[in-house]
Design an enzyme around this catalytic site. Structure first.
Site, mmCIF file in Angstrom:
data_model
loop_
_atom_site.group_PDB
_atom_site.id
_atom_site.type_symbol
_atom_site.label_atom_id
_atom_site.label_comp_id
_atom_site.label_asym_id
_atom_site.label_seq_id
_atom_site.Cartn_x
_atom_site.Cartn_y
_atom_site.Cartn_z
ATOM 1 C CE1 TYR A 440 0.882 0.106 4.398
ATOM 2 C CE2 TYR A 440 -1.369 -0.528 4.855
ATOM 3 C CZ TYR A 440 -0.100 -0.238 5.297
ATOM 4 O OH TYR A 440 0.177 -0.308 6.631
ATOM 5 C CD GLU A 441 0.387 6.338 1.145
ATOM 6 O OE1 GLU A 441 -0.617 5.929 1.755
ATOM 7 O OE2 GLU A 441 0.390 7.328 0.412
ATOM 8 N N GLY A 442 1.391 3.127 -2.556
ATOM 9 C CA GLY A 442 2.269 3.005 -3.727
ATOM 10 C C GLY A 442 3.090 1.734 -3.582
ATOM 11 C CD GLN A 447 7.020 4.026 -2.910
ATOM 12 O OE1 GLN A 447 7.699 5.050 -2.822
ATOM 13 N NE2 GLN A 447 5.702 4.042 -2.828
#
Lengths: 595, 254
Positions: A440-442, A447
């Site tokens: 999650y969160e990219g 990344q």
């Protein structure tokens, strides 16, 4: 197992000797904070987390949050009492503006509080974490009225926040969202659509939930340029600020997940819900990015936290469990498994990576603080320099720490042998909880793409080579210390490898974007591991001459850094070939042949 | 209503302790608030709140002007502290400690009630509160499991082995409280920051009018606690409950 020993000494060491806390506190912006007060605060936060929050972690996993047919979500019984005490403590408001009830503390102090909370109970810590993200967004883009209305109670945690981005067809591709916003003509908007994967979208820990929702306004262009951000409260507010009628936002189900069972992952349905624009129309994606850096660093920090919690448990088990006779032990006796070299390797690997991850994430937070402080003082060159460093480190913190965390929690489980695979031992929870952080969160793929796309391009790769220059001179300094010359040699070699990899991507990336992306994952690990070693070297140099900590603690810091430099850092050499090889190798087999 | 709380700053019990040559605990590192004193601080704060006004003050004795533990109690909400820090008091016995703390109570201003823990978590003599009461010439009530103030009297439920006594006593008085009398609050962020600027008055024994300090009690030997003996294992044959009943009966706990 529910015990957690907060690593307050190491947090203080990393802040002082690696992340240059003194430098942060010497700025005008943070000059009102003194190191002793900060240490006193962290001591109390640590005690609170160990005593009140850590014991809720197992319940959180076994009972989990439960969706009820009436659309409410019931959290595990131990969560609300712990959360209420967290709200009463006021620690959550520390890093935010005093104007709305915060204390203007540097972000690095918030990171320390977050580490302690997340290690104590990652699932519960997501509630304040998402609230923090929502606060960031409103602070940066909300109107004065929105700030005054919502922020004070969000900063205390009395009200919580959520981020509503994802839809079934819009995950990593946020531009594909279809949720609609129609103007009501009175300044409010009517929001309709369905969002998935909404962390703490509904729960019983707080009276009010502020949803930040990405949606499309009529006639907006397709893709990310057509998205706007709206604030949609669970309860509409009366004129006197009290909670009024229920808004048209509801939780229609929650997901059954591999881990973080205590954190409800909601499917949210917005049916003509009243919402208010945050910032300008069509600026939603840009606005979302202003809080993305902090959020990505926080998720990287989760990698550190769960690795540490799992490590503490495996270290204790390795000392209690007797199996086999260790080399050198009396024949016929049973030795604690910590005496076996294979187990020692697993423990040292965890310890060294945990030190590395703390150095990386806290340095990242420090760079954000320095950038803010420099900008506030009007020094734009200085601000740009720190901002570039912080931006470079974000994908490294998020990507490396959460990838490594999967490996570290696996080692912790491995040390438990067969008992690790059995749920009642508790080692499996960390392994399961950790797994989401790389997603999650990219995702970590995102990344890596961010690293080779945006970050490598900053000043034509010079932001990276500047950092490598710094590590190269640090390697020389390290080599002058008795016993650390091999570490110094390995660091110099790794810097050379990172230079080769970086130069290759800078040269070939623009003409061969597919190969650039193919190289991105291994490059992220290569560069991230090198940066960790460079920061550990800084800590080792400081620990070699420091006298402000217990000598045994300082000796352990040096030894752990040396182990990382001599036995983990050299793995970067093996990643170089994957970085410099063309993408063709990945596509050499057709999908049918891959079967 | 003003309440004075006697608090002790002790080496962190979570860390391995070391003894000095005179068999007393080494106290040269960072000291923390004795957890058993956090109950007294909380009780005092609640009594002052219930009375609608007044202040909680602290008295303590510690080497090297150590204040870390006092700051914790100040962060909880106490307003000020008197700290007796005097090298001549190192290794002082219980009675000397009581005389010193009684002197410090006199420095801390007007008071209606003095509260102390029943015993410290490092020394465990369990006699200091009663000795302070004697030195001050005040009534002493021990082992309080609840305290309520009603005008000029204090009502205490006093824990006993069989249950509890209801004790009423005129104020001022010295009351020792058990762990669990109330649940201590955690210092809040604002409390910790405010504690920085709260006054801590450092005094010596001489400042309290205690001129020559000496004591007759000493610790002659220290032995390790006996290792735990192996328990008795009884296989359950369906009638094991009788053996459990018999065992508890022998202990006279049922």
């Amino acid at each position: 197992m529910s015990t957690y020993t907060p690593p307050t000494d190491d947090i203080r060491f990393v802040m002082t000797h690696v992340a240059d806390l003194d430098g942060i506190l010497a700025t005008e912006q943070f000059g009102h904070v003194d190191a002793d007060s900060l240490a006193a605060v962290l001591d109390e936060v640590a005690r609170f987390m160990a005593d009140e929050v850590a014991p809720t972690n197992v319940d959180g996993d076994r009972i989990g949050s439960q969706w009820q047919p009436d659309g409410t979500v019931v959290t595990p019984p131990s969560f609300a009492p712990a959360y209420d005490k967290w709200v009463a403590s006021g620690f959550g408001a520390m890093p935010f503006e005093a104007e709305f009830g915060g204390a203007d503390f540097p972000w690095i102090s918030a990171i320390a509080v977050q580490e302690l909370f997340t290690s104590a109970n990652m699932a519960l810590s997501l509630c304040p974490l998402l609230t923090q993200g929502a606060i960031d967004a409103i602070l940066a883009h909300g109107s004065d009225e929105q700030k005054a209305t919502y922020l004070p109670k969000m900063m205390t945690g009395e009200w919580t926040g959520t981020m509503n981005l994802t839809e079934p067809q819009a995950g990593s591709d946020v531009g594909a969202v279809t949720t609609k916003a129609e103007p009501n003509g009175d300044g409010s908007w009517s929001i309709t659509g369905q969002k998935i994967f909404i962390t703490f979208g509904e729960h019983d820990l707080a009276e009010q939930i502020m949803h930040l929702v990405l949606a499309r306004t009529p006639g907006s262009p397709p893709g990310t340029k057509g998205i706007s951000m709206f604030l949609v409260p669970k309860f509409l507010l009366n004129d006197d600020g009290s909670l009024g009628e229920r808004n048209g936002a509801s939780c229609v189900s929650i997901e059954h997940k591999l881990g973080i069972h205590g954190s409800p992952t909601c499917v949210m349905s917005f049916e003509g819900a009243s919402g208010w624009l945050v910032g300008e129309e069509l600026d939603g994606m840009k606005n979302m990015f202003t809080m993305m850096n902090n959020a990505r660093l926080s998720v990287g920090l989760q990698g550190l936290c769960i690795s540490d919690r799992a490590y503490q448990q495996s270290l204790e088990y390795a000392q209690e469990r007797d199996q086999g006779t260790a080399i050198g032990a009396e024949k016929g006796t049973s030795s604690p498994i910590i005496e076996h070299p294979d187990v020692r390797r697993m423990l040292m690997t965890q310890r060294a990576w945990i030190d590395a991850m703390r150095a990386l994430t806290y340095t990242n937070a420090a760079a954000l603080d320095r950038a803010d402080a420099a900008a506030a003082s009007g020094d734009s060159d200085e601000a740009r320099r720190w901002r570039e460093l912080a931006d470079l480190m974000i994908p490294l913190s998020k990507g490396v720490c959460t990838d490594v965390c999967n490996e570290m929690t696996s080692l912790a489980l491995q040390i438990h042998g067969g008992m690790g695979y059995v749920e009642e031992t508790g080692a499996a929870q960390h392994y399961r909880d950790a797994r989401i952080a790389a997603i999650y969160e990219g995702t970590n793929g995102i990344q890596a793409a961010d690293l080779v796309g945006r970050k490598l391009a900053m000043r034509g790769g010079a932001v990276i080579t500047d950092l490598l220059d710094e590590f190269e001179s640090r390697a020389e300094e390290l080599g002058a210390i008795d016993g650390l010359s091999t570490f110094a040699d390995r660091l110099a070699e790794a810097v050379g490898t990172a230079r080769t990899a970086t130069a290759h991507l800078v040269e070939h990336g623009p003409s061969d974007p597919r190969s650039l992306l193919a190289a991105s994952g291994p490059y992220l690990r290569l560069l991230g591991t090198t940066v960790c070693a460079g920061l550990l070297a800084k800590g080792a140099i400081a620990a070699s001459s420091a006298d402000d900590f217990d000598p045994a603690f300082l000796e352990a810091k040096v030894t752990s850094a040396k182990f990382f430099g001599e036995q983990i850092l050299p793995t970067t050499a093996g990643l170089l070939a994957a970085v410099t090889s063309p993408a063709d190798d990945l596509y050499a087999l057709t999908p049918t042949q891959l079967l | 209503m003003n309440v004075i709380v006697c608090v002790k700053q002790i080496p962190d019990p979570a860390l391995p302790g070391e003894l000095d040559a005179d068999n007393t605990l080494k106290r040269d590192g960072k000291l923390i608030l004795d957890e058993s004193d956090s109950y007294g601080v909380e009780m005092a704060l609640q009594l002052v709140t219930a009375a609608g006004g007044g202040a909680v003050s602290l008295v303590s004795m510690a080497p090297n002007e150590e204040v870390s533990g006092l700051r914790t109690a100040l962060a909880m909400g106490a307003e000020k502290a008197v700290l007796v820090s005097d090298p001549s008091l190192a290794g002082a016995d219980a009675l000397t400690t009581a005389k010193v703390l009684a002197g410090a109570v006199g420095k801390a201003g007007d008071y209606d009630l003095v509260i102390a823990g029943t015993e410290s978590s490092d020394g465990y003599t369990g006699t200091v509160p009663e000795q302070i009461a004697e030195v001050l010439g005040l009534p002493s009530v021990t082992f309080a499991k609840s305290i309520a103030v009603d005008g000029d009297t204090v009502k205490v439920e006093r824990q006993t082995e069989a249950g509890y006594d209801e004790v009423t006593c005129p104020l001022p008085a010295v009351v020792s409280v058990t762990a669990g009398v109330v649940e201590p609050r955690y210092p809040s962020f604002k409390g910790i920051m405010a504690a920085k600027s709260k006054p801590v008055e450092n005094v010596t024994a001489a400042d309290l009018g205690i001129e020559s300090v000496s004591w007759a009690q000493s610790i002659t030997a220290v032995e390790d606690a006996p290792a735990r003996e192996a328990g008795e294992i009884i296989e359950d044959d369906g009638e094991t409950f009788n053996k459990i009943v018999e065992y508890l009966d022998n202990l006279k706990v049922i």
